[in-house]
Design an enzyme around this catalytic site. Structure first.
Site, PDB file in Angstrom:
ATOM      1  N   HIS A  56       0.860  -1.180   0.000  1.00  0.00           N
ATOM      2  CA  HIS A  56       0.000   0.000   0.000  1.00  0.00           C
ATOM      3  C   HIS A  56       0.895   1.228   0.000  1.00  0.00           C
ATOM      4  CE1 HIS A  56      -3.157   2.824   0.669  1.00  0.00           C
ATOM      5  NE2 HIS A  56      -2.653   3.207   1.832  1.00  0.00           N
ATOM      6  N   ASP A  58       1.074   5.110  -0.270  1.00  0.00           N
ATOM      7  CA  ASP A  58       0.389   6.404  -0.227  1.00  0.00           C
ATOM      8  C   ASP A  58       1.050   7.393  -1.178  1.00  0.00           C
ATOM      9  OD1 ASP A  58      -1.642   6.082   1.890  1.00  0.00           O
ATOM     10  OD2 ASP A  58       0.091   5.696   3.168  1.00  0.00           O
ATOM     11  N   ASP A 180      -7.587   1.591   2.361  1.00  0.00           N
ATOM     12  CA  ASP A 180      -7.188   2.519   3.422  1.00  0.00           C
ATOM     13  C   ASP A 180      -8.134   3.680   3.668  1.00  0.00           C
ATOM     14  OD1 ASP A 180      -5.495   3.295   5.484  1.00  0.00           O
ATOM     15  OD2 ASP A 180      -4.237   4.518   4.196  1.00  0.00           O
ATOM     16  N   HIS A 430      -6.238   9.744  -0.562  1.00  0.00           N
ATOM     17  CA  HIS A 430      -6.939   9.742   0.728  1.00  0.00           C
ATOM     18  C   HIS A 430      -6.125  10.343   1.870  1.00  0.00           C
ATOM     19  CE1 HIS A 430      -4.970   5.743   0.386  1.00  0.00           C
ATOM     20  NE2 HIS A 430      -4.673   5.942   1.650  1.00  0.00           N
TER      21      HIS A 430
END
Length: 989
Positions: A56, A58, A180, A430
């Protein structure tokens, strides 16, 4: 190579190679083994455990997007995306059984551009064999609470287009993957369904909701994400992952983890295979108890993992081998490398019925006192800047098309829309527009948007020079909201071009900083436009600091044609005293021909609103309050308010002031009541002559914290409307959802935070209503809000906090800048509309669109050339009221991408909730449409070749509405809430 798009008639569109590199569904591979065909075999009589290696990544959070990609600033967080992709590709090549999924196309695009042709070919082979699979596929994994649907669609399109052009059919994701984001919006599910995804997986949902779903095995469901679109158009299979997006406890083998590796040499003292196998079998069987089939999924990875992929894969290889070896001893557990799409395929094959959900997953709480509702408002200035940037991008895209090739390379140099498009795509992440990033990262997002706008300004100037026939330099004033524009402050004569990105004519108020007291304004016909001069307010003088020095504001209303511009000429008259510069006494009423706003003469506060057309009258009091933020010293919980979490230390907010000092200005253009509540809170209640909405322009900050108390600032509207604990919010700017205090539609809520637990995201509007009256509030950015009391609506507008909330960001939300070293000052607008409930949507939907897609102003000093074209519309006629032109952008040299949407829900309007037909050949004034083909929403598949899994709900809630057929390939019909996407081949007329 050229390919022909198959159409329902003999009409065809010739698309050059590179438009859609592989028209998905037409490309024939001799041995296609990607996607569902690449899945490993499972065992129907066993519990199949799908291991999904993933990372994951970001697109900015604790570090900037650049720092994350390169692995810079590891003192903040150890993370380097380029090394992850390097390492994963190397390890996939060592074992054909291994699988890996990748999500964030913005990162992958960077990495791909740096690879050699031979490495690119190697990666293509991995993708073609399904060993490397893309899921989600957007430029980023967008936030769901604070994003607007138009920006979400754009960022998905840019990522999916790159994958499509680079890898063809094997690069197309089958699964949406939002592991997430902090709560999940219904509109996002609808968008994903219309983009052709077969399913959707996420990691976070409210802890009470999860507990219930685990008990009844409803962690996998069918989400019916629209009450207007014909099922299954917006139906999306949705799965809730078992461990967020982390591995089961004790099975993390990344270099960032501390779990023991599998030690499988029996000659060594610390041999642990038996223990690992036993613990894994226990974890698998425990997980299977709360899911519905004999297939379960385990996410084997987490944040920025797989930088040394050998650690993961070496242990996963062993895990699969040793667990499956137990099958000879009677074990019924089968472990395999898998992907979310392979897991989804097995769920589909199970041919079960699934529970049906029609609401959304907001608000999200991970514990009794931990409601993630603060980020709905966090970083309000960035949220507004992102919304303005989206509007600017749409204007930039449209003018690139309407101005032709000269837009990109013209009189004012090289311009492009791509820079802003990518900056906007990153901003949807996000931890971007959500406001949950570190301050230096927030600054980086803003800088990217500013750089993108600079590139677009060149393009816009080139386009307008071509359309007007004028070579005059164009000036853009980006600080008009605080009355700063050097040109208008100093020039005695200038022109204002107003570009309208909407598909209908708009009337818009313009306020320009000036230093004169009398001006003349003329329109495109040379007719005088009523204009007035007002003094710059004290609040504006304070907030602009030393960025501008205008003493007055010139106010007039402009009208701009659909997808076009109008030009207004402004001239300074000989300075003369103006009565409009002088404040009036404190009146109890301001009004125009549509509305009347009344004020209490003793307090200076608003106390009533009347719609003069419908004869509606409501009591309406508006004021400012703050909640003191929890500092963690509470016997119930040590949870603090922070960037994510909203947790007031009391359910009763504190009033800024029970009275406001007032100053009133009234003239033929605008009437306004200027209110001062405190040195840090002021407002202007404003009513323009032709407006059906009251404008509340609020200015808040620096929020005082000398008492060492963080504050959550709200404005609250208290009315006589009988709401029965109900209010309504939009979902990502589109469909409206009903909210009820202390209630969730699909599970029994035990309310533990009476304020934060009743806050919801408001992207563009919210309203309260009863049988007679509806009060709608249109916002200029995403904000959080709720209806805590009957007849009341409160909206959080600013937050200043002194503690971190322990969700990873590691710093307090205490925004400052060079201009505001003592704390950030934020300015914004709310628009109030009072209508009958049956017709309110006819007013508030177009009003919200005007705020989201606001006119773009550009200025030229002096006169334009004598032969300049002062007015232009890119459309032959205004679009019908129900139709919104969502996208018009250049796709390649000969093709443009067009999205048209029906902007009303099926139940909203007697007039506008009907199907509407539009003729594509008669749409544009300067473009000949030679051919057309329809695509899915994300423009990476032909619409007539899009195939999705069919899913069966446990029960149908209502009969399917009737469908409508297009009259021809050119005359297309839009049903309520439908978005249709077309690739048009065009030439200039």
């Amino acid at each position: 190579m050229a390919v022909h798009l198959r159409l329902p008639t003999a009409v065809f569109l010739l698309v050059c190679s590179g438009v859609l590199s592989f028209p998905v569904g037409q490309e024939k591979r001799d041995a296609t083994t990607c996607g569902y065909q690449s899945c490993h075999a499972t065992k129907p009589t066993m519990l199949n455990v799908h291991l999904v290696p993933h990372t994951h990544d970001d697109v900015g959070w604790l570090k900037t997007v650049d720092q994350y990609f390169y692995g810079d600033r590891n003192d903040i967080q150890h993370a380097g995306v380029q090394y992850i992709l390097d390492s994963v590709v190397d390890q996939l090549l060592k074992n054909p059984d291994r699988r890996f999924i990748y999500v964030e196309t913005g990162f992958f695009y960077r990495w791909w551009k740096q690879q050699s042709p031979s490495m690119q070919q190697t990666v293509k082979q991995l993708v073609n064999e399904g060993r490397l699979e893309f899921v989600n596929g957007g430029w980023c994994m967008s936030d769901e609470a604070t994003t607007h649907y138009s920006a979400v669609i754009d960022q998905m399109t840019i990522g999916l287009r790159f994958l499509n052009e680079t890898f063809g059919i094997c690069g197309r994701p089958r699964v949406a993957w939002h592991i997430d984001p902090f709560g999940h919006a219904r509109e996002h599910a609808s968008i994903f369904a219309q983009m052709g995804y077969d399913g959707f997986f996420f990691g976070r949902l409210d802890y009470q909701d999860r507990n219930r779903r685990m008990k009844v095995k409803e962690q996998e469901l069918l989400w019916r994400a629209s009450d207007s679109l014909t099922p299954p158009m917006a139906d999306l299979f949705t799965g809730i992952l078992p461990n967020g997006y982390n591995p089961p406890e004790g099975f993390c083998w990344d270099q960032l983890c501390s779990d023991a590796p599998i030690r499988d040499d029996p000659d060594l003292e610390d041999y642990n295979v038996d223990d690992v196998v036993w613990r894994f079998l226990h974890a698998a069987k425990s997980q299977a108890l709360v899911y519905k089939t004999n297939h379960i999924i385990m996410t084997m990875g987490s944040d920025f993992q797989y930088e040394n992929a050998n650690l993961w894969y070496k242990n996963l290889d062993k895990l699969i081998r040793y667990v499956n070896a137990q099958q000879t001893n009677g074990s019924n557990v089968n472990v395999l490398y898998s992907t979310p799409s392979c897991y989804l395929q097995e769920l589909h094959r199970a041919n079960l019925t699934w529970s049906l959900k029609t609401d959304d997953f907001f608000p999200y709480a991970d514990n009794a006192h931990n409601f993630w509702t603060g980020y709905f408002t966090s970083r309000p200035a960035l949220k507004r800047y992102e919304r303005i940037s989206n509007s600017n991008l749409q204007s930039c895209n449209q003018l690139e098309v309407l101005g032709g090739p000269v837009s990109r390379k013209g009189l004012f140099g090289l311009g492009d829309s791509e820079t802003l498009r990518k900056a906007m795509a990153v901003a949807q992440h996000h931890d971007a527009v959500s406001g949950t990033e570190k301050q230096h990262v927030a600054n980086d997002y803003a800088k990217r948007l500013a750089k993108g706008w600079q590139h677009c300004q060149v393009l816009v100037s080139n386009s307008l020079a071509s359309l007007t026939g004028s070579s005059a330099e164009r000036i853009y004033c980006d600080n008009l909201n605080v009355s700063v524009c050097p040109l208008t402050e100093s020039s005695k004569k200038f022109s204002v071009s107003v570009y309208n990105p909407l598909g209908r004519t708009v009337t818009w108020p313009v306020r320009l900083p000036v230093n004169g007291t009398a001006y003349s304004v003329t329109d495109t016909q040379g007719k005088y436009v009523d204009c007035q001069v007002l003094p710059v307010s004290r609040a504006t003088q304070e907030v602009r600091r030393n960025r501008g020095f205008a003493s007055n504001e010139l106010v007039f209303q402009v009208q701009a044609p659909p997808l076009g511009y109008s030009t207004y000429s402004v001239s300074l008259l000989k300075d003369q005293p103006s009565s409009s510069l002088l404040p009036h006494g404190a009146p109890t009423v301001i009004q125009n021909k549509f509305l009347q706003v009344t004020f209490d003469p003793d307090t200076g506060l608003m106390n009533g609103l009347i719609n003069l057309e419908t004869k509606q009258t409501i009591k309406l009091t508006q004021n400012f309050y703050w909640y003191n933020a929890s500092d963690g010293n509470n016997y119930e919980s040590q949870q603090t308010s922070g960037a994510y979490i909203f947790r007031p230390n009391s359910s009763t907010p504190l009033m800024v002031n029970s009275k406001a000092k007032v100053e009133s200005f009234q003239n033929s253009v605008v009437q306004e009541m200027r209110q001062w509540f405190a040195p840090w809170v002021s407002q202007v209640v404003r009513l323009y002559s032709d407006s059906k909405a009251v404008e509340l322009e609020w200015t808040v900050g620096p929020v005082p914290v000398n008492d060492r108390q963080g504050k959550e600032v709200i404005t609250r509207l208290d009315t006589s409307i009988k709401t029965s604990e109900l209010f309504y919010t939009d979902s990502n700017g589109r469909e409206v959802l009903q909210r009820k205090k202390d209630f969730r539609p699909t599970w029994q809520l035990k309310q533990t935070e009476p304020i934060a637990g009743n806050y919801y995201p408001i992207n563009s509007r919210a309203f309260i209503k009863d049988d007679m009256d509806q009060l709608t509030v249109v916002t200029d950015r995403s904000q959080g809000g709720g209806s805590i009391y009957n007849g009341s609506l409160e909206i959080m507008i600013h937050r200043r906090l002194l503690y971190d909330d322990y969700r990873g960001v590691g710093e307090a939300l205490d925004e400052r800048s060079e201009i505001f070293p003592d704390g950030l000052v934020v300015r914004g607008r709310l628009l109030l509309s009072l209508e009958r409930p049956a017709s309110a949507a006819d007013a508030h939907r177009p009003l919200a669109q005007e705020v989201v897609s606001q006119p773009l102003l550009s200025f030229t000093d002096g006169d334009l050339s004598q032969n300049a074209r002062l007015e232009f519309s890119g459309l032959q006629a205004s679009l019908p009221p129900a139709v919104h032109l969502l996208t018009l952008s250049q796709w390649d040299k000969e093709s443009v991408l067009l999205r048209l949407e029906h902007q009303f829900q099926s139940w909203e309007s007697k007039v506008n909730s009907q199907p509407v037909t539009v003729n594509l050949q008669k749409l544009f004034s300067t473009l000949d449409v030679l051919g057309v083909s329809e695509l899915n929403l994300s423009a990476n598949q032909w619409k007539d070749e899009m195939r999705r899994f069919d899913w069966t709900p446990e029960k149908e809630e209502k009969p399917l509405p009737k469908t409508f057929e297009d009259l021809s390939v050119w005359e297309i019909t839009l049903r309520p809430m439908e978005i249709r996407t077309f690739l048009l081949r065009v030439t200039f007329k």
